[in-house]
Design a protein around this motif. Structure first.
Motif, PDB file in Angstrom:
ATOM      1  N   ARG A   4       0.847  -1.190   0.000  1.00 38.01           N
ATOM      2  CA  ARG A   4       0.000   0.000   0.000  1.00 38.01           C
ATOM      3  C   ARG A   4       0.879   1.235   0.000  1.00 38.01           C
ATOM      4  N   VAL A   5       0.572   2.163  -0.914  1.00 38.78           N
ATOM      5  CA  VAL A   5       1.307   3.421  -1.012  1.00 38.78           C
ATOM      6  C   VAL A   5       0.277   4.546  -1.003  1.00 38.78           C
ATOM      7  N   GLY A   6       0.152   5.214   0.140  1.00 40.92           N
ATOM      8  CA  GLY A   6      -0.837   6.283   0.255  1.00 40.92           C
ATOM      9  C   GLY A   6      -2.248   5.734   0.170  1.00 40.92           C
ATOM     10  N   GLU A   7      -3.005   6.232  -0.820  1.00 41.56           N
ATOM     11  CA  GLU A   7      -4.396   5.832  -0.989  1.00 41.56           C
ATOM     12  C   GLU A   7      -4.571   4.771  -2.064  1.00 41.56           C
ATOM     13  N   GLU A   8      -3.479   4.100  -2.456  1.00 39.84           N
ATOM     14  CA  GLU A   8      -3.592   3.077  -3.476  1.00 39.84           C
ATOM     15  C   GLU A   8      -2.732   1.866  -3.119  1.00 39.84           C
ATOM     16  N   VAL A   9      -3.084   0.751  -3.728  1.00 41.88           N
ATOM     17  CA  VAL A   9      -2.293  -0.479  -3.595  1.00 41.88           C
ATOM     18  C   VAL A   9      -1.577  -0.706  -4.927  1.00 41.88           C
ATOM     19  N   ARG A  10      -0.269  -0.930  -4.851  1.00 43.97           N
ATOM     20  CA  ARG A  10       0.526  -1.135  -6.054  1.00 43.97           C
ATOM     21  C   ARG A  10       1.015  -2.583  -6.105  1.00 43.97           C
ATOM     22  N   ILE A  11       0.818  -3.186  -7.259  1.00 45.43           N
ATOM     23  CA  ILE A  11       1.321  -4.538  -7.516  1.00 45.43           C
ATOM     24  C   ILE A  11       2.413  -4.416  -8.586  1.00 45.43           C
ATOM     25  N   ARG A  12       3.586  -4.968  -8.293  1.00 46.17           N
ATOM     26  CA  ARG A  12       4.714  -4.897  -9.230  1.00 46.17           C
ATOM     27  C   ARG A  12       5.103  -6.309  -9.638  1.00 46.17           C
ATOM     28  N   ILE A  13       5.242  -6.552 -10.943  1.00 47.55           N
ATOM     29  CA  ILE A  13       5.651  -7.852 -11.481  1.00 47.55           C
ATOM     30  C   ILE A  13       6.840  -7.613 -12.407  1.00 47.55           C
ATOM     31  N   ASP A  14       8.022  -8.105 -11.989  1.00 48.97           N
ATOM     32  CA  ASP A  14       9.267  -7.909 -12.737  1.00 48.97           C
ATOM     33  C   ASP A  14       9.717  -9.231 -13.340  1.00 48.97           C
ATOM     34  N   ASP A  15      10.207  -9.161 -14.580  1.00 41.11           N
ATOM     35  CA  ASP A  15      10.828 -10.345 -15.194  1.00 41.11           C
ATOM     36  C   ASP A  15      12.232  -9.983 -15.656  1.00 41.11           C
ATOM     37  N   GLU A  16      12.960 -10.965 -16.157  1.00 35.40           N
ATOM     38  CA  GLU A  16      14.336 -10.771 -16.626  1.00 35.40           C
ATOM     39  C   GLU A  16      14.433 -10.973 -18.129  1.00 35.40           C
ATOM     40  N   GLY A  17      13.301 -10.749 -18.821  1.00 38.48           N
ATOM     41  CA  GLY A  17      13.279 -10.917 -20.264  1.00 38.48           C
ATOM     42  C   GLY A  17      13.889  -9.744 -20.984  1.00 38.48           C
ATOM     43  N   PRO A  18      13.599  -9.609 -22.276  1.00 39.09           N
ATOM     44  CA  PRO A  18      14.213  -8.539 -23.076  1.00 39.09           C
ATOM     45  C   PRO A  18      13.599  -7.159 -22.818  1.00 39.09           C
ATOM     46  N   GLY A  19      12.499  -7.107 -22.085  1.00 38.85           N
ATOM     47  CA  GLY A  19      11.828  -5.839 -21.879  1.00 38.85           C
ATOM     48  C   GLY A  19      10.888  -5.497 -23.013  1.00 38.85           C
ATOM     49  N   VAL A  20      10.259  -4.360 -22.930  1.00 32.20           N
ATOM     50  CA  VAL A  20       9.285  -3.919 -23.938  1.00 32.20           C
ATOM     51  C   VAL A  20       9.771  -2.616 -24.534  1.00 32.20           C
ATOM     52  N   PRO A  21       9.941  -2.546 -25.866  1.00 37.40           N
ATOM     53  CA  PRO A  21      10.358  -1.286 -26.479  1.00 37.40           C
ATOM     54  C   PRO A  21       9.367  -0.171 -26.149  1.00 37.40           C
ATOM     55  N   GLU A  22       9.888   1.027 -26.045  1.00 37.12           N
ATOM     56  CA  GLU A  22       9.044   2.151 -25.629  1.00 37.12           C
ATOM     57  C   GLU A  22       7.879   2.382 -26.585  1.00 37.12           C
ATOM     58  N   GLU A  23       8.115   2.181 -27.879  1.00 37.46           N
ATOM     59  CA  GLU A  23       7.049   2.435 -28.847  1.00 37.46           C
ATOM     60  C   GLU A  23       5.964   1.358 -28.802  1.00 37.46           C
ATOM     61  N   ALA A  24       6.242   0.236 -28.136  1.00 37.65           N
ATOM     62  CA  ALA A  24       5.248  -0.850 -28.089  1.00 37.65           C
ATOM     63  C   ALA A  24       4.571  -0.980 -26.729  1.00 37.65           C
ATOM     64  N   ARG A  25       4.882  -0.091 -25.809  1.00 37.40           N
ATOM     65  CA  ARG A  25       4.367  -0.252 -24.440  1.00 37.40           C
ATOM     66  C   ARG A  25       2.859  -0.037 -24.331  1.00 37.40           C
ATOM     67  N   GLU A  26       2.283   0.638 -25.257  1.00 35.26           N
ATOM     68  CA  GLU A  26       0.833   0.789 -25.272  1.00 35.26           C
ATOM     69  C   GLU A  26       0.183  -0.283 -26.145  1.00 35.26           C
ATOM     70  N   ALA A  27       0.856  -0.635 -27.202  1.00 39.17           N
ATOM     71  CA  ALA A  27       0.287  -1.598 -28.153  1.00 39.17           C
ATOM     72  C   ALA A  27       0.141  -2.981 -27.553  1.00 39.17           C
ATOM     73  N   ILE A  28       1.015  -3.364 -26.590  1.00 39.46           N
ATOM     74  CA  ILE A  28       0.937  -4.732 -26.063  1.00 39.46           C
ATOM     75  C   ILE A  28      -0.369  -4.978 -25.318  1.00 39.46           C
ATOM     76  N   PHE A  29      -1.076  -3.906 -24.949  1.00 41.28           N
ATOM     77  CA  PHE A  29      -2.362  -4.077 -24.256  1.00 41.28           C
ATOM     78  C   PHE A  29      -3.535  -4.137 -25.227  1.00 41.28           C
ATOM     79  N   ASN A  30      -3.233  -4.034 -26.523  1.00 46.13           N
ATOM     80  CA  ASN A  30      -4.298  -4.156 -27.513  1.00 46.13           C
ATOM     81  C   ASN A  30      -4.653  -5.624 -27.710  1.00 46.13           C
TER      82      ASN A  30
END
Length: 512
Positions: free
Chosen positions: A428-454
């Motif tokens: 819990r951080v202030g008035e919200e709960v934050r969930i963080r999920i980290d992996d060790e893969g190649p990451g997501v290119p900046e230009e695709a960070r919105e598209a992956i949720f399509n």
């Protein structure tokens, strides 16, 4: 620059405005009636007081005048006051009458000989008296035998030794005021038909009626104005809603009426928001249908090709390969149809869901345990930093939240290298709960960070089995998170050489 809002538009609801318009005429009528009744009563009291003083003055003047001069004095007093003065002796007999020398100083008029306008005025007099509940006056009738006993006020004045007044109605409803006062050798009685009293009251009533007519006109104008402020915007809203229903225009602008803070303004903004939401939902359905068609064509084409090949190929080894392709395509279609069904149900089920307090620490712990129990992580490892109990609590649907988190963990595992670590944390951080999920893969290119949720985003790791993912997992996760008034995004990790970090933010709540 916003337009200033008037009191009428800014704070008055429609119920207040309608009530104000309807009450305006009634309030003005009541005020006018009360004023006219008070005015008439006050004027009547003044006239009775005046005739009482005249009776006392007449009795005094007659008392100091020589007997032989009294007829002249009586005549002078009667002419000056336009009244009839009677003097009754100690035995009650009439001893003097001013009309014997002056002639009639007033005339009781027969209403049957007057114009219809007088009948109308008398009808209004009667109606007004009924409206205010006035006590009816006795009719004035000249006695056949003029004596003290024929006049109740004279008898009362003789008995009480004080002046007594009385008001009666003449045949034409004009008042006849009388005043009796004791004298040295009898009783003096004054009577007068005060027609000026009636003219004054009726003049005030005419003025009141003119004011009332203006008030009614004002009320009508206000009603028309009110109808305009209600009917015109409602007509605009109705026409816009009709165009939305027809669906012929891609964009239908529904008036929002930002200056209106009443029910119509609320209705306009609600319909505008509803139409925008409907248009957005329809666009999503169209895009979803197009995407589904596109995604289903590929495995169906592959399956069809494999089935047709089986009819022609006789080589057992090649037939085995074609059967494997067909089997994989069927599995892919089954997974794809299941995920499509899940994606289609998500929004509708979230709209109907009854949210309850959910401890995300306990929920994520169960999800991680299920992954390890199924042993579907391959070479990847899962690590969960569990928060303290009942600290990461939100309101939501546990099943849907579990699906969203599970999809992201699945995505992180699929992109993790051999022996990679997937780290999960919730706090819990202030008035919200934050969930963080980290992996060790190649990451997501900046230009695709919105598209992956399509929906049907198909960039997958090369090592993944064909058809294992439909491209709907992250889209479903985002829909679920946003359905809980949360946000989800992805960034590069700042504590490792490579890898993606998915962060979910949800509004926190307290356990009851």
């Amino acid at each position: 620059m916003s337009k200033p809002r008037s009191l009428w538009f800014g704070h008055w609801t429609l119920a207040h405005r309608i009530l104000a318009v309807n009450l305006l005429t009634i309030v003005l009528l009541a005020c006018g009636v009360l004023y006219l009744d008070a005015f008439r009563n006050q004027l009547s009291e003044e006239r009775l007081g005046l005739i009482r003083r005249e009776a006392n003055m007449s009795a005094g003047a007659l008392a100091v005048s020589p007997r032989e001069a009294r007829p002249k004095v009586l005549e002078s007093l009667a002419r000056s006051s336009d009244s009839r003065i009677r003097v009754f002796g100690p035995d009650g007999r009439l001893v003097a009458d001013s009309w014997q020398t002056t002639g009639p100083t007033y005339e009781l008029r027969d209403p049957n000989t007057q114009k219809w306008t007088k009948d109308a005025a008398r009808a209004m007099d009667r109606g007004f008296n009924i409206l205010v509940g006035a006590t009816p006056l006795d009719d004035f009738i000249e006695p056949e035998k003029d004596s003290l006993q024929a006049w109740p006020e004279a008898l009362q004045a003789k008995a009480s030794k004080t002046a007594v007044t009385q008001a009666r109605n003449a045949p034409d409803l004009t008042p006849v005021f009388s005043a009796a006062t004791p004298a040295a050798d009898g009783v003096v009685l004054l009577t007068t038909n005060d027609r000026d009293f009636t003219r004054t009251v009726r003049s005030q009533r005419r003025s009141l009626f003119v004011a009332m007519a203006l008030a009614v006109l004002l009320s009508v104008l206000l009603s028309l104005f009110l109808a305009r402020t209600i009917v015109r915007p409602l007509r605009r809203i109705a026409l816009a809603a009709h165009r939305v229903r027809l669906g012929r225009a891609r964009e239908v602008k529904v008036p929002r009426l930002p200056s209106r803070t009443d029910e119509i303004g609320l209705l306009a903004r609600s319909i505008s928001d509803m139409s925008q939401s409907l248009r957005h939902r329809m666009d999503n359905i169209e895009h979803f249908a197009a995407d589904v068609t596109h995604e289903l064509k590929n495995p169906l084409a592959s399956l069809r090709s494999a089935v047709e090949g089986l009819e022609r190929v006789q080589d057992p080894e090649l037939r085995t390969k074609l059967l494997a392709v067909a089997r994989n395509d069927v599995v892919r279609l089954d997974r794809l149809i299941g995920d499509i069904s899940e994606a289609a149900r998500t929004d509708a089920e979230l709209a109907r869901a009854r949210f309850e307090p959910v401890d995300l620490g306990s929920l994520i712990e169960q999800i991680v345990g299920a992954w390890e129990h199924r042993r579907e992580t391959g070479d990847a490892r899962l690590a969960f930093a569990r928060p303290r109990k009942d600290t990461a609590v939100i309101l939501g649907d546990p099943g849907r939240l579990a699906r969203a988190i599970d999809n992201i963990i699945d995505n992180a595992i699929s992109f993790s290298p051999s022996g990679g670590l997937v780290e999960i944390a919730a706090a819990r951080v202030g008035e919200e709960v934050r969930i963080r999920i980290d992996d060790e893969g190649p990451g997501v290119p900046e230009e695709a960070r919105e598209a992956i949720f399509n929906r049907f985003h198909s960039v997958r790791p090369e090592s993944e089995d064909f058809g294992r993912h439909s491209g709907l997992g992250l889209a479903i996760a985002r829909a679920i998170v946003e359905g809980h008034d949360g946000e989800i995004d992805v960034q590069d990790r700042d504590d490792a050489p490579s890898g993606a970090r998915f962060t979910i933010r949800l509004p926190a709540t307290e356990l009851a």
